[in-house]
Scaffold this motif. Structure first.
Motif, PDB file in Angstrom:
ATOM      1  N   ILE A   1       0.835  -1.196   0.000  1.00 16.88           N
ATOM      2  CA  ILE A   1       0.000   0.000   0.000  1.00 16.88           C
ATOM      3  C   ILE A   1       0.872   1.250   0.000  1.00 16.88           C
ATOM      4  O   ILE A   1       1.858   1.323   0.737  1.00 16.88           O
ATOM      5  N   LEU A   2       0.501   2.225  -0.811  1.00 20.69           N
ATOM      6  CA  LEU A   2       1.124   3.546  -0.769  1.00 20.69           C
ATOM      7  C   LEU A   2       0.051   4.562  -0.398  1.00 20.69           C
ATOM      8  O   LEU A   2      -1.036   4.559  -0.988  1.00 20.69           O
ATOM      9  N   LYS A   3       0.361   5.433   0.571  1.00 27.71           N
ATOM     10  CA  LYS A   3      -0.624   6.434   0.965  1.00 27.71           C
ATOM     11  C   LYS A   3       0.042   7.644   1.605  1.00 27.71           C
ATOM     12  O   LYS A   3       1.148   7.545   2.157  1.00 27.71           O
ATOM     13  N   PRO A   4      -0.625   8.795   1.538  1.00 29.63           N
ATOM     14  CA  PRO A   4      -0.122   9.979   2.252  1.00 29.63           C
ATOM     15  C   PRO A   4      -0.382   9.811   3.747  1.00 29.63           C
ATOM     16  O   PRO A   4      -1.503   9.479   4.139  1.00 29.63           O
ATOM     17  N   PRO A   5       0.615  10.029   4.590  1.00 25.84           N
ATOM     18  CA  PRO A   5       0.449   9.746   6.020  1.00 25.84           C
ATOM     19  C   PRO A   5      -0.433  10.729   6.791  1.00 25.84           C
ATOM     20  O   PRO A   5      -0.775  10.471   7.930  1.00 25.84           O
ATOM     21  N   HIS A   6      -0.801  11.859   6.163  1.00 23.98           N
ATOM     22  CA  HIS A   6      -1.609  12.843   6.882  1.00 23.98           C
ATOM     23  C   HIS A   6      -3.023  12.982   6.332  1.00 23.98           C
ATOM     24  O   HIS A   6      -3.732  13.923   6.697  1.00 23.98           O
ATOM     25  N   GLU A   7      -3.451  12.073   5.485  1.00 25.22           N
ATOM     26  CA  GLU A   7      -4.805  12.146   4.953  1.00 25.22           C
ATOM     27  C   GLU A   7      -5.641  10.993   5.479  1.00 25.22           C
ATOM     28  O   GLU A   7      -5.118   9.980   5.947  1.00 25.22           O
ATOM     29  N   GLY A   8      -6.958  11.139   5.380  1.00 21.84           N
ATOM     30  CA  GLY A   8      -7.877  10.088   5.782  1.00 21.84           C
ATOM     31  C   GLY A   8      -8.868   9.817   4.674  1.00 21.84           C
ATOM     32  O   GLY A   8      -8.719  10.287   3.542  1.00 21.84           O
ATOM     33  N   SER A   9      -9.909   9.039   5.000  1.00 22.62           N
ATOM     34  CA  SER A   9     -10.973   8.724   4.042  1.00 22.62           C
ATOM     35  C   SER A   9     -10.436   8.105   2.755  1.00 22.62           C
ATOM     36  O   SER A   9     -10.992   8.308   1.676  1.00 22.62           O
ATOM     37  N   THR A  10      -9.326   7.360   2.853  1.00 21.48           N
ATOM     38  CA  THR A  10      -8.680   6.662   1.735  1.00 21.48           C
ATOM     39  C   THR A  10      -8.235   7.616   0.628  1.00 21.48           C
ATOM     40  O   THR A  10      -8.018   7.190  -0.510  1.00 21.48           O
ATOM     41  N   ILE A  11      -8.050   8.880   0.932  1.00 18.37           N
ATOM     42  CA  ILE A  11      -7.610   9.854  -0.068  1.00 18.37           C
ATOM     43  C   ILE A  11      -6.146   9.609  -0.410  1.00 18.37           C
ATOM     44  O   ILE A  11      -5.293   9.511   0.461  1.00 18.37           O
ATOM     45  N   GLY A  12      -5.853   9.500  -1.705  1.00 19.64           N
ATOM     46  CA  GLY A  12      -4.478   9.347  -2.184  1.00 19.64           C
ATOM     47  C   GLY A  12      -3.883   7.976  -2.003  1.00 19.64           C
ATOM     48  O   GLY A  12      -2.679   7.786  -2.194  1.00 19.64           O
ATOM     49  N   ILE A  13      -4.687   6.979  -1.680  1.00 18.06           N
ATOM     50  CA  ILE A  13      -4.173   5.641  -1.389  1.00 18.06           C
ATOM     51  C   ILE A  13      -4.233   4.747  -2.618  1.00 18.06           C
ATOM     52  O   ILE A  13      -5.156   4.846  -3.428  1.00 18.06           O
ATOM     53  N   THR A  14      -3.227   3.880  -2.774  1.00 15.15           N
ATOM     54  CA  THR A  14      -3.180   2.923  -3.879  1.00 15.15           C
ATOM     55  C   THR A  14      -2.679   1.577  -3.376  1.00 15.15           C
ATOM     56  O   THR A  14      -1.724   1.510  -2.596  1.00 15.15           O
ATOM     57  N   LYS A  15      -3.324   0.522  -3.827  1.00 18.38           N
ATOM     58  CA  LYS A  15      -2.800  -0.829  -3.612  1.00 18.38           C
ATOM     59  C   LYS A  15      -1.943  -1.173  -4.830  1.00 18.38           C
ATOM     60  O   LYS A  15      -2.454  -1.309  -5.938  1.00 18.38           O
ATOM     61  N   VAL A  16      -0.654  -1.268  -4.614  1.00 20.87           N
ATOM     62  CA  VAL A  16       0.293  -1.516  -5.708  1.00 20.87           C
ATOM     63  C   VAL A  16       0.432  -3.024  -5.908  1.00 20.87           C
ATOM     64  O   VAL A  16       0.844  -3.742  -4.998  1.00 20.87           O
ATOM     65  N   THR A  17       0.099  -3.494  -7.088  1.00 20.16           N
ATOM     66  CA  THR A  17       0.142  -4.935  -7.362  1.00 20.16           C
ATOM     67  C   THR A  17       1.244  -5.324  -8.332  1.00 20.16           C
ATOM     68  O   THR A  17       1.523  -6.509  -8.514  1.00 20.16           O
ATOM     69  N   ALA A  18       1.878  -4.340  -8.962  1.00 16.04           N
ATOM     70  CA  ALA A  18       2.959  -4.626  -9.917  1.00 16.04           C
ATOM     71  C   ALA A  18       3.979  -3.496  -9.866  1.00 16.04           C
ATOM     72  O   ALA A  18       3.637  -2.345  -9.557  1.00 16.04           O
ATOM     73  N   ILE A  19       5.228  -3.833 -10.179  1.00 19.18           N
ATOM     74  CA  ILE A  19       6.318  -2.855 -10.109  1.00 19.18           C
ATOM     75  C   ILE A  19       6.031  -1.638 -10.975  1.00 19.18           C
ATOM     76  O   ILE A  19       6.331  -0.496 -10.589  1.00 19.18           O
ATOM     77  N   ASN A  20       5.432  -1.838 -12.140  1.00 19.47           N
ATOM     78  CA  ASN A  20       5.211  -0.700 -13.039  1.00 19.47           C
ATOM     79  C   ASN A  20       4.120   0.259 -12.550  1.00 19.47           C
ATOM     80  O   ASN A  20       3.873   1.286 -13.177  1.00 19.47           O
ATOM     81  N   GLU A  21       3.483  -0.072 -11.430  1.00 17.72           N
ATOM     82  CA  GLU A  21       2.468   0.815 -10.856  1.00 17.72           C
ATOM     83  C   GLU A  21       3.034   1.725  -9.765  1.00 17.72           C
ATOM     84  O   GLU A  21       2.369   2.661  -9.329  1.00 17.72           O
ATOM     85  N   VAL A  22       4.270   1.451  -9.336  1.00 22.47           N
ATOM     86  CA  VAL A  22       4.812   2.118  -8.155  1.00 22.47           C
ATOM     87  C   VAL A  22       4.949   3.624  -8.359  1.00 22.47           C
ATOM     88  O   VAL A  22       4.530   4.424  -7.505  1.00 22.47           O
ATOM     89  N   GLN A  23       5.510   4.041  -9.469  1.00 19.75           N
ATOM     90  CA  GLN A  23       5.772   5.464  -9.696  1.00 19.75           C
ATOM     91  C   GLN A  23       4.482   6.279  -9.699  1.00 19.75           C
ATOM     92  O   GLN A  23       4.389   7.323  -9.055  1.00 19.75           O
ATOM     93  N   GLN A  24       3.489   5.797 -10.413  1.00 20.31           N
ATOM     94  CA  GLN A  24       2.219   6.519 -10.484  1.00 20.31           C
ATOM     95  C   GLN A  24       1.546   6.588  -9.108  1.00 20.31           C
ATOM     96  O   GLN A  24       0.998   7.623  -8.728  1.00 20.31           O
ATOM     97  N   ALA A  25       1.616   5.493  -8.362  1.00 19.19           N
ATOM     98  CA  ALA A  25       1.023   5.465  -7.020  1.00 19.19           C
ATOM     99  C   ALA A  25       1.744   6.442  -6.095  1.00 19.19           C
ATOM    100  O   ALA A  25       1.106   7.146  -5.293  1.00 19.19           O
TER     101      ALA A  25
END
Length: 322
Positions: A144-168
């Motif tokens: 999981i990648l997420k901003p540590p100061h936000e809530g309500s799942t804002i800005g969160i991504t479940k990264v399932t592949a290496i090519n998704e990391v940068q965008q997340a």
């Protein structure tokens, strides 16, 4: 009924603070309107106040005897407003300056929980210079990648592949200077509301969240009826007690008070619970979970709001308000 209303009027002039400037403004408006209506129905002299539309000088001029904080996210849940209220000598609901600031920062919260030997998923803190591929290798996929100061799942991504990391990463970095990468725990999503202060703090029934396709995102949290909430969660008594104790321990470790909601993941493979985050000004909308847990023990939405309001106090002692 008349006696009850007279007693509630003794709470004085009450401000319900909601709206604000955070990314969770819309949810806060829904929460605040609900709280305002509930308190008025109980005979409380309650008034709305939106810090995004009115100044601190106006807040002082209102001469509120106490305030109910129904703000979510930055500038309302992060300790900044709590500090203002301490300066203005206005008792307020929820946690104090330090606990609010810590709980708002998921990274610092995890560090404190770790010092108390409370289980939380493994993590890494990322910035623009971080080797994102190396983090993926360390935490494993998915994560999981997420901003540590936000809530309500804002800005969160479940990264399932290496090519998704940068965008997340770029999505989360829109909201924060640093980004939290967190090990993904496969299992059941639970949440526990805690009320009270110190040794008197106690947990309400555990709720299990069953979202469509396991995706408990912003839309499924607040604006659809597709998500199922099981309250009390279908867990055996020993596991329920373990999770409730863990939630209360997590609450006390951060020095929270008044109320909060702790999110927990129960790992499918071995039934091990993991703490995710703590919300010190939880939602009070029609889809919110603290009112749901309260109803399960016979506490109505209106009575819950009133009980929380009655806990309002100043947390920083001084010669003025000891």
């Amino acid at each position: 009924m008349i006696m009850s209303e007279l007693n509630n009027q003794s709470l004085g002039k009450v401000g319900v603070l909601f709206g604000g400037r955070s990314a969770e403004r819309d949810v806060s408006v829904m929460s605040g309107n609900g709280v305002l209506a509930a308190l008025k129905s109980k005979g409380v002299d309650a008034h709305p106040f939106d810090p995004a539309e009115r100044s601190i000088a106006e807040l002082a001029a209102e001469k509120f005897d106490r305030v109910f904080i129904a703000l979510h996210g930055r500038y309302g849940e992060d300790g900044s407003l709590q500090g203002v209220l301490e300066q203005l000598n206005i008792p307020y609901t929820g946690s104090g300056v330090m606990a609010s600031a810590i709980a708002m920062d998921k990274i610092f919260t995890k560090r404190i929980w770790q010092t108390h030997s409370l289980s939380t998923p493994e993590y890494a803190v990322l910035n623009a210079q971080s080797n994102l591929q190396a983090v993926a290798a360390t935490l494993g996929l998915p994560f999981i990648l997420k901003p540590p100061h936000e809530g309500s799942t804002i800005g969160i991504t479940k990264v399932t592949a290496i090519n998704e990391v940068q965008q997340a990463y770029e999505l989360a970095a829109q909201f924060d200077e640093v980004v939290l990468a967190e090990q993904f725990v496969e299992g059941r999503e639970l949440t526990v509301a805690v009320l009270g202060r110190g040794e008197q703090a106690y947990a309400l029934p555990v709720i299990e969240i069953v979202a469509p396709d396991g995706n408990y995102d912003y839309q499924n949290k607040y604006f659809t009826d597709d998500t199922k909430y099981l309250c009390p969660a279908p867990l055996d008594a020993n596991l329920t007690a373990q999770i409730q104790k863990m939630a209360v321990d997590a609450y006390r470790a951060v020095d929270c008070e008044g109320w909060a909601r702790i999110d927990v993941l129960l790992r499918q493979s071995d039934q091990q619970p993991f703490l995710l985050e703590i919300n010190t000004s939880p939602g009070m909308t029609g889809h919110s979970l603290v009112p749901m847990a309260a109803r399960a023990v016979g506490l109505s939405y209106e009575d819950l709001c009133l009980e929380i309001l009655k806990t309002a106090r100043l947390k920083i002692k001084s010669d003025q308000h000891q």
